[in-house]
Design a protein around this motif. Sequence first.
Motif, mmCIF file in Angstrom:
data_model
loop_
_atom_site.group_PDB
_atom_site.id
_atom_site.type_symbol
_atom_site.label_atom_id
_atom_site.label_comp_id
_atom_site.label_asym_id
_atom_site.label_seq_id
_atom_site.Cartn_x
_atom_site.Cartn_y
_atom_site.Cartn_z
ATOM 1 N N THR A 47 0.801 -1.235 0.000
ATOM 2 C CA THR A 47 0.000 0.000 0.000
ATOM 3 C C THR A 47 0.828 1.276 0.000
ATOM 4 O OG1 THR A 47 -0.160 0.110 2.431
ATOM 5 C CG2 THR A 47 -1.830 -1.183 1.267
ATOM 6 N N GLU A 108 -3.454 8.554 4.496
ATOM 7 C CA GLU A 108 -3.798 8.925 3.124
ATOM 8 C C GLU A 108 -3.711 10.436 2.949
ATOM 9 O OE1 GLU A 108 -4.342 7.202 0.511
ATOM 10 O OE2 GLU A 108 -4.519 5.156 1.302
ATOM 11 N N ASP A 212 -6.066 0.114 5.752
ATOM 12 C CA ASP A 212 -5.544 1.438 6.075
ATOM 13 C C ASP A 212 -4.532 1.266 7.208
ATOM 14 O OD1 ASP A 212 -4.941 4.018 6.707
ATOM 15 O OD2 ASP A 212 -6.995 4.706 6.985
#
Length: 551
Positions: A47, A108, A212
């Motif tokens: 990620t 993010e 996440d």
Amino acid sequence: MNQTIQKRLSDSPAWRWTALLLLAAAMFFGYIFMDILSPIKDLMQSTRGWDSTAFGTMQGSETFLNVFVFFLIFAGIILDKLGVRFTAILSGAVMLVGAIINWYAVTEAFEATSLKVWFDNNLNYIPVLSELEVAPFYEGMPASAKLSAIGFMIFGCGVEMAGITVSRGIVKWFKGKEMALAMGSEMALARLGVATCMIFSPVFAKMGGDIDVSRSVAFGVVLLVIALIMFIVYFFMDRKLDSQTGEAEEKDEPFKISDLKQILTSSGFWLVALLCVLYYSAIFPFQKYAVNMLQCNLTFTEVEPGSFWAGTTVTVVQYLIMLVVAAGAFLFNFAKSKTTKSISLSVAIVALVAFCYMGYMRQSAETVFAVFPLLAVGITPILGNYVDHKGKAASMLVIGSLLLIACHLTFAFILPQFKGSEIGGVVVAYLTILVLGASFSLVPASLWPSVPKLVDAKIIGSAYALIFWIQNIGLWLFPMLIGKVLDATNPQITEALANHTITAEQAATSYDYTWPLVMLASLGVAALILGFVLKIVDKKKGLGLEDANIK
């Protein structure tokens, strides 16, 4: 008259063990954050684009300022001059600030900022450090890893300062009493943080089916807020200890350069310090890669979605069982009745077996490695109690070295042979991980309580700081070395990624860990040699390392 016969709080077992609980709880939360990204290394690669070199460089940055800016030395001076109370709160605050920066780096939100662009274009070359290949950043390192490294550096200053402060606090409260048992118990409790982050970090990262990684770090940040509160509570308790007899806080004499000379000219000190760096370099850096190593060497099958083993409830249940293991082990150490000891030991063993079974059924490497500190929780206080009453600290370090070598070589050469065997591989992994944790428990139980025997009490803070600084050299170097060795010995993965013949997810679990593990085993060999040398020096100079702490 009352003043002269009044007992200090430290004379009360209830008060001094409460103080220990506060210090150990704060370190427990610090240990959780220290390894918060370790069980999700594969997610960081898939990620955030962190390959093994980026991951290792970021993880090694934790100790960069301690090593190259000598922050730990200054921390020892602060501790000696300003005392345990001030340094404890300062360390808690520094940990929290670094953790918040670390959290923001992996969100993010950071990915969409101009700050990310700045980090992409800067900190790619650090004069002198880049030439020496010791820089905490390099060209091509992801921006999130660079900022995360900065936060981890700050956190590392705080957590290592907390480490020497807690050690000094235990000496203050337990000197002349069950000090080795106290230090062993503190480290046993603190190391439950390893199991906690292994169990919960992946859960938060994968919560709701949406990956996440920042949620895992946020979990650690919240716990560090609690750690700071623990240090504040300890502040008032420690102040009461001194005010009870009308004294100011018990501080060491003003720091002098000659104090360092006294420490550095002690051969016993250097042997203990080198043993410390070898032990810790073979364990803590390994923890950061252990889950990924298991992912690459064990065969897991996907758990049926919607089942109990795939849900979040099992996480809580398994964690509660872990607490039962810890509680049973601790009760076994402190119970007076033979019946109580037998029952508590039986409960701990049954709960440990249940914990391992649940880890297997969940079919995840992180829940398998979560067993790492559990045997240590049970035997560290036993070993500490033995050192307090019987001694043999140097001999325990030799035994620990032998176990360390055996475990890393098992991971390197035996575990890969069970690839494809779902049960056999997990059994070998469990047994080896438990023994490795047990070997590591020998360090706090025998090594740390030996330091007060080597230096004067007035410079004990500086002595611990120097040992931690030397230790931090290894903790900075070896996470980075493991990452570089992994990439260097697995060139096919880098090539496959470049050719797009393998996905980032597949690459993250395809590494051959043989040579990094051999490197760690060699540290155990060096520790074994030094352990024998320490026994010889102790016998020749009468350092008292083999003597009991309680006379």
